[in-house]
Design an enzyme around this catalytic site. Structure first.
Site, short mmCIF file in Angstrom:
data_model
loop_
_atom_site.label_atom_id
_atom_site.label_comp_id
_atom_site.label_asym_id
_atom_site.label_seq_id
_atom_site.Cartn_x
_atom_site.Cartn_y
_atom_site.Cartn_z
N GLU A 25 15.39 12.88 -31.20
CA GLU A 25 16.36 13.47 -32.13
C GLU A 25 17.37 14.30 -31.33
O GLU A 25 17.08 14.73 -30.22
CB GLU A 25 15.56 14.36 -33.10
CG GLU A 25 16.38 15.13 -34.09
CD GLU A 25 15.51 15.79 -35.18
OE1 GLU A 25 14.28 15.85 -35.01
OE2 GLU A 25 16.08 16.24 -36.19
N ASN A 172 15.55 10.93 -44.32
CA ASN A 172 14.40 11.49 -43.61
C ASN A 172 13.91 12.73 -44.34
O ASN A 172 14.71 13.58 -44.73
CB ASN A 172 14.83 11.90 -42.19
CG ASN A 172 13.77 12.77 -41.51
OD1 ASN A 172 12.73 12.28 -41.09
ND2 ASN A 172 14.03 14.08 -41.42
N GLU A 173 12.63 12.83 -44.52
CA GLU A 173 12.04 14.02 -45.16
C GLU A 173 12.90 14.51 -46.32
O GLU A 173 13.28 15.68 -46.39
CB GLU A 173 11.79 15.13 -44.12
CG GLU A 173 10.78 14.70 -43.08
CD GLU A 173 10.16 15.82 -42.25
OE1 GLU A 173 10.62 16.98 -42.35
OE2 GLU A 173 9.20 15.54 -41.51
N TYR A 248 1.96 16.24 -38.66
CA TYR A 248 1.85 16.94 -37.38
C TYR A 248 0.52 17.68 -37.30
O TYR A 248 0.04 18.21 -38.31
CB TYR A 248 2.99 17.96 -37.23
CG TYR A 248 4.32 17.31 -36.93
CD1 TYR A 248 4.65 16.93 -35.62
CD2 TYR A 248 5.25 17.05 -37.93
CE1 TYR A 248 5.87 16.33 -35.33
CE2 TYR A 248 6.48 16.45 -37.65
CZ TYR A 248 6.78 16.09 -36.35
OH TYR A 248 7.98 15.50 -36.05
N GLU A 305 6.74 10.04 -37.58
CA GLU A 305 6.66 11.33 -36.87
C GLU A 305 5.20 11.73 -36.83
O GLU A 305 4.58 11.93 -37.88
CB GLU A 305 7.50 12.41 -37.56
CG GLU A 305 8.99 12.18 -37.39
CD GLU A 305 9.87 13.32 -37.90
OE1 GLU A 305 9.42 14.49 -37.90
OE2 GLU A 305 11.01 13.01 -38.32
N GLN A 354 8.10 14.24 -29.88
CA GLN A 354 9.24 13.39 -29.62
C GLN A 354 9.23 12.99 -28.15
O GLN A 354 8.60 13.68 -27.34
CB GLN A 354 10.53 14.11 -29.96
CG GLN A 354 10.65 14.51 -31.43
CD GLN A 354 12.05 14.98 -31.80
OE1 GLN A 354 12.99 14.92 -31.02
NE2 GLN A 354 12.19 15.48 -33.04
#
Ligand code: AHR
Length: 501
Positions: A25, A172-173, A248, A305, A354
């Site tokens: 990103e 995204n999200e 995450y 992710e 990432q």
């Protein structure tokens, strides 16, 4: 001694190579410095891309790269990142450190990077703050081969031939940074936006990915499928080819300190691995909901992710999410990738967050220096699974850990490659106990076994001063006898065995 039983005649799903995908990103030193230094940099580069980093990424066979975000994607206006450099708009990267984004890395640079890496392309579009027209024109700009305003603009900007977009994320999200939408609202917006993500190339259809849930938000998955699953579509998948999932591993949770990347105790070790193991439940439960709508499994679960998220390194910009990486992260990666392999009938792509210098990275850079993290070595060892066939296997496990946090002592997955070799990847999550394993192949006899291992003590890591503390080493302590074999996997280890029958 525990038993690992492998049944080579039970071939399950294909392990898509995209499960070994990455995400980068416009965040901190991920793109700028990490991947892209510009043509005039003293750091050796080809068309602005760092040679050392590209070489290290080619080694692990990066199959696909997701870009430009993340939260950045829903504030990104692609037109600002094409055309002569002097004319590119400078903007504020509001999400990530409030620094100036000069747009010197844009669409053309992304495709140049992917061509140097030899990987597929996954573009994430802007649904949160962009228009349908903007998204539609970006797709036209990238993929239309003929006379059209966007194709001509691309040509004027120096690229006559269209590129291939393999995957396109529609937002995204969107439950959070991508517009704070509720699932019903997002699902309707998704239906509208994706209509204009046109396939200009009949031979190369774009795989469209809808924004999926935040961790265990099962109602998001249900609502989005309810609205977007098209039962009348003969292909079954209707409006989408993939539905994402973000998760995450945050040892202490999102409020307050998330936990240190390098300074932790045994309880933190098991807490982190317990949270990594939770991915198994997430994939199963979201998968069950997907099965209700899509029993033929035509829609892929796209875990675009994943990874460990700790406090950033002391003294660095908190908006840059720069963190170190230890043997614990090698275990997080090994456990998670084994889970994805075992669920590869539904999980079709995953992208670690990432790639470089941000969160659980495979590479860290400091000026012209570059180091491979313990996580890089796991991607290196596991690359044998890319596009291989998942093989039925099971292992005896026991629960270990602390009072508060339990995990299985070992995890594994097994695949067969195109040459018929079996690849076993195993993790030993124990911080101090080795595990003795006897491996039996149902109806087959073993001829030889070779191995490689990534291991270390609980806090070990690579630094710019000592870049090779954790590396991949040969593992030859395997005893083959009467067609089966035994070995001992040390504590805190990830092991890859290649079996010839
Ligand atoms: O990977 C960092 C951020 O985490 C991404 O921008 C966002 O999608 C997620 O919340």
């Amino acid at each position: 001694m525990k038993k690992l039983v492998i049944n080579p005649d039970r071939k399950l799903s294909k392990i898509n190579r995209e499960i070994y995908g990455h995400f980068s990103e416009h965040l901190g030193r991920g793109i700028y410095e990490g991947l892209f230094v510009g043509k005039d940099s003293p750091i050796e580069n080809v068309n602005g891309m760092r040679c050392d980093v590209v070489e290290a990424l080619r080694e692990i066979k990066v199959p696909v790269l997701r870009w430009p975000g993340g939260c950045f994607a829903d504030e990104y206006h692609w037109m600002e990142g094409v055309g002569p450099l002097e004319g590119r708009k400078k903007m504020i990267n509001t999400h990530w450190g409030g620094v100036v984004e000069d747009n010197s890395f844009g669409t053309h640079e992304f495709f140049e990077l992917c061509s140097q890496l030899g990987c597929e392309t996954y573009i994430n579009g802007n649904l949160g703050s962009g228009t349908v027209q903007e998204m539609s024109e970006w797709v036209e700009y990238m993929t239309f081969d003929g006379v059209s305003p966007m194709a001509q603009l691309r040509e004027r900007n120096g690229h006559k031939a269209p590129w291939k977009v393999d995957f396109f994320g529609v937002g995204n999200e969107n439950w959070g940074c991508g517009g704070n939408m509720n699932p019903e609202y997002y699902a309707n917006e998704y239906r509208r936006y994706q209509t204009y993500v046109r396939d200009y190339n009949a031979d190369h259809k774009i795989q469209k990915i809808a924004c999926g849930s935040n961790g265990d938000d099962y109602s998001w998955t249900k609502e989005v499928l309810k609205t977007c699953y098209n039962h009348s579509d003969p292909n079954g998948n209707g409006f989408m080819n993939g539905l994402s999932l973000h998760y995450y591993v945050v040892p202490n949770g999102w409020t307050g300190s998330k936990g240190s990347a390098t300074d932790f105790d045994v309880n933190d070790w098991y807490k982190t691995l317990n949270k990594a193991w939770y991915m198994d439940e997430l994939v199963r439960r979201h998968g069950n909901i997907m099965d209700e709508y899509d029993p033929k499994k035509q829609i892929g679960m796209i875990v675009d992710e994943w990874g460990a998220w700790y406090d950033c390194e002391p003294g660095t910009n908190p908006g840059f999410l720069y963190q170190q990486n230890t043997i614990r992260d090698a275990l997080v990666a090994g456990v998670t990738l084994n889970i994805f392999n075992r669920h590869s009938d539904r999980v079709r792509m995953a992208n670690i967050a990432q790639m470089i210098n941000v969160l659980q990275s495979v590479i860290l850079t400091d000026g012209e220096q570059m180091i491979k993290t313990p996580t890089w070595y796991i991607f290196d060892m596991y690359k044998v699974h890319q596009d291989a066939q998942l093989i039925e296997s099971s292992i005896e496990t026991k629960e270990i850990g602390t009072e508060e946090y339990k995990v299985p002592d070992v995890t594994e997955s097994v695949s067969e490659d195109a040459e018929g070799k079996l690849h076993i990847t195993l993790t030993n999550l124990s911080v101090d106990q080795a595990a003795e394993i006897e491996t039996i192949l149902t109806d087959h006899k073993v001829t030889s076994v070779t191995g490689e291992i990534v291991t270390g003590s609980m806090l070990e890591k690579n630094t710019f001063e000592e870049p090779d503390r954790i590396v991949k080493k040969t593992f030859d302590a395997v005893k083959v006898e009467n067609g089966s074999f035994t070995f001992t996997i040390p504590a805190c280890s990830v092991l890859h065995l290649t079996v010839i029958r």
